[in-house]
Scaffold this motif. Structure first.
Motif, short mmCIF file in Angstrom:
data_model
loop_
_atom_site.label_atom_id
_atom_site.label_comp_id
_atom_site.label_asym_id
_atom_site.label_seq_id
_atom_site.Cartn_x
_atom_site.Cartn_y
_atom_site.Cartn_z
N GLU A 166 84.81 57.13 21.04
CA GLU A 166 85.46 55.82 21.16
C GLU A 166 84.67 54.92 22.10
O GLU A 166 84.53 53.72 21.85
CB GLU A 166 86.90 56.01 21.67
N TYR A 167 84.16 55.51 23.18
CA TYR A 167 83.37 54.74 24.14
C TYR A 167 82.09 54.21 23.48
O TYR A 167 81.73 53.04 23.64
CB TYR A 167 83.02 55.62 25.34
N LYS A 168 81.39 55.05 22.74
CA LYS A 168 80.17 54.61 22.06
C LYS A 168 80.48 53.52 21.04
O LYS A 168 79.70 52.57 20.87
CB LYS A 168 79.51 55.80 21.37
N LEU A 169 81.61 53.65 20.35
CA LEU A 169 82.00 52.64 19.37
C LEU A 169 82.28 51.31 20.06
O LEU A 169 81.82 50.25 19.60
CB LEU A 169 83.25 53.12 18.62
N LEU A 170 82.98 51.35 21.17
CA LEU A 170 83.26 50.12 21.91
C LEU A 170 81.96 49.49 22.42
O LEU A 170 81.79 48.26 22.36
CB LEU A 170 84.20 50.41 23.08
N MET A 171 81.04 50.30 22.92
CA MET A 171 79.77 49.78 23.40
C MET A 171 79.01 49.08 22.28
O MET A 171 78.38 48.04 22.49
CB MET A 171 78.91 50.92 23.97
N ARG A 183 80.78 48.93 7.86
CA ARG A 183 81.11 50.31 8.20
C ARG A 183 79.86 51.18 8.22
O ARG A 183 79.74 52.08 9.05
CB ARG A 183 82.14 50.85 7.19
N THR A 184 78.94 50.91 7.31
CA THR A 184 77.69 51.69 7.28
C THR A 184 76.88 51.47 8.55
O THR A 184 76.31 52.41 9.11
CB THR A 184 76.86 51.29 6.05
N GLU A 185 76.83 50.23 9.04
CA GLU A 185 76.11 49.95 10.28
C GLU A 185 76.72 50.70 11.45
O GLU A 185 76.01 51.26 12.30
CB GLU A 185 76.12 48.45 10.56
N VAL A 186 78.05 50.72 11.51
CA VAL A 186 78.74 51.43 12.58
C VAL A 186 78.46 52.93 12.48
O VAL A 186 78.17 53.61 13.48
CB VAL A 186 80.26 51.17 12.54
N LEU A 187 78.54 53.46 11.27
CA LEU A 187 78.31 54.88 11.04
C LEU A 187 76.93 55.29 11.51
O LEU A 187 76.76 56.30 12.21
CB LEU A 187 78.46 55.18 9.54
N GLU A 188 75.93 54.49 11.19
CA GLU A 188 74.55 54.81 11.57
C GLU A 188 74.33 54.67 13.07
O GLU A 188 73.66 55.48 13.69
CB GLU A 188 73.58 53.90 10.81
N ALA A 189 74.95 53.64 13.67
CA ALA A 189 74.72 53.38 15.09
C ALA A 189 75.44 54.39 15.99
O ALA A 189 74.91 54.82 17.01
CB ALA A 189 75.18 51.96 15.44
N VAL A 190 76.66 54.76 15.62
CA VAL A 190 77.48 55.61 16.49
C VAL A 190 77.31 57.09 16.19
O VAL A 190 77.27 57.92 17.09
CB VAL A 190 78.96 55.20 16.39
N VAL A 204 88.96 55.48 10.81
CA VAL A 204 89.80 56.31 11.68
C VAL A 204 89.54 55.99 13.15
O VAL A 204 90.47 55.75 13.93
CB VAL A 204 89.53 57.81 11.41
N TYR A 205 88.27 55.90 13.54
CA TYR A 205 87.95 55.67 14.95
C TYR A 205 88.18 54.23 15.38
O TYR A 205 88.55 53.98 16.53
CB TYR A 205 86.52 56.12 15.25
N VAL A 225 87.39 42.36 8.65
CA VAL A 225 86.92 41.33 7.71
C VAL A 225 86.92 41.99 6.34
O VAL A 225 86.08 42.85 6.06
CB VAL A 225 85.51 40.83 8.07
N ILE A 226 87.89 41.64 5.52
CA ILE A 226 88.12 42.33 4.26
C ILE A 226 86.87 42.35 3.40
O ILE A 226 86.24 41.32 3.15
CB ILE A 226 89.29 41.69 3.48
N GLY A 227 86.51 43.54 2.96
CA GLY A 227 85.35 43.72 2.10
C GLY A 227 84.02 43.71 2.81
O GLY A 227 82.98 43.90 2.18
N MET A 228 84.03 43.51 4.14
CA MET A 228 82.76 43.40 4.87
C MET A 228 82.67 44.33 6.07
O MET A 228 81.59 44.84 6.37
CB MET A 228 82.56 41.95 5.32
N GLY A 229 83.76 44.56 6.79
CA GLY A 229 83.70 45.45 7.95
C GLY A 229 84.58 44.98 9.07
O GLY A 229 85.74 44.59 8.86
N TYR A 230 84.04 44.96 10.30
CA TYR A 230 84.82 44.63 11.48
C TYR A 230 84.06 43.65 12.35
O TYR A 230 82.83 43.54 12.28
CB TYR A 230 85.12 45.90 12.29
N VAL A 231 84.80 42.96 13.23
CA VAL A 231 84.18 42.03 14.16
C VAL A 231 84.95 42.06 15.47
O VAL A 231 86.19 42.14 15.47
CB VAL A 231 84.13 40.60 13.59
N LEU A 232 84.23 42.03 16.58
CA LEU A 232 84.83 41.89 17.90
C LEU A 232 84.83 40.41 18.26
O LEU A 232 83.77 39.81 18.41
CB LEU A 232 84.03 42.68 18.94
#
Length: 235
Positions: A166-171, A183-190, A204-205, A225-232
């Motif tokens: 969770e910490y790595k994801l937040l970073m 989601r693919t970018e997050v999966l590869e980065a984290v 899930v995370y 963001v529907i169909g695209m992923g997430y944004v902070l």
């Protein structure tokens, strides 16, 4: 030398993994049942836990939950023959960081071990003075503050306890504010580019992180963001 504990009851698997990892320069401790594994992790300082699910005395999911009660940061790699998506998600939900299905190639195990150890140590920094910590290792976003030196996270002055994943994801979000991330970018980065789980692991995370950060409906930081992923982004 990095210290690894292997919690596994199959002696042939233990012998194979222990010998191989020792040859790769790791110090290996072994527990043959879940309860002993918990006691060893709670009484010693390990850099990584390799954990089977089907264990005597206490199953691996319960072992993981017990470890996470007192240690949120040690990486936990599940090693098991239970390879369905449901079991993978259960393992991650209990606090695991990665999942390797038996049978496996030893080279893949070593790659996962190195990846987890590298990710857990990326935040380690040399001893520095407090002014340098303030200027270099503090992330501010809205009322969220992350101190990457002490690994402390607060929002609105309230401290938030996060697992290592969770910490790595937040970073990753904090390093990419206002950017729509797939989601693919997050999966590869984290989790690493060779991680073979589906993008549902990301969902899930992200949900875990949201529950801890976004307690108020009108004050959310992580948006879908529907169909695209997430944004902070700021509320």
């Amino acid at each position: 030398m990095k210290k690894i504990i292997l919690i596994e009851d199959e002696t042939s698997v233990v012998s194979f993994i222990k010998k191989g990892l020792q040859e790769n320069g790791y110090e290996i401790s072994v527990a043959f049942d879940g309860r002993t594994g918990v006691q060893l992790v709670q009484s010693s300082d390990f850099d990584l836990v390799i954990l089977d699910i089907m264990l005597p005395e206490m199953n691996g999911l319960d072992v993981c939950k017990e470890i996470r009660k007192t240690n949120q940061h040690v990486p936990i790699l599940f090693l098991t023959a239970l390879g369905t998506s449901e079991n993978i998600v259960l393992g991650l939900e209990s606090g695991g960081d990665d999942y390797l299905v038996k049978p496996f190639k030893f080279i893949e195990l070593v790659a996962r071990v190195k990846s987890l150890l590298r990710r857990s140590s990326n935040g380690s920094v040399p001893e520095i003075t407090e002014p340098e910590v303030d200027s270099e290792y503090i992330f501010h976003f809205s009322d969220l503050i992350l101190n990457d030196y002490t690994k402390k996270v607060t929002r609105g002055g309230e401290e938030i306890s996060l697992t290592s994943t969770e910490y790595k994801l937040l970073m990753y979000f904090l390093n990419n504010p206002e950017k729509v991330i797939s989601r693919t970018e997050v999966l590869e980065a984290v989790w690493g580019v060779n991680y073979e789980l589906g993008t549902n692991v990301v969902d899930v995370y992200v949900n875990y992180l949201r529950k801890k950060l976004d307690s108020q409906e009108d004050n959310k930081l992580i948006h879908t963001v529907i169909g695209m992923g997430y944004v902070l982004k700021k509320p």
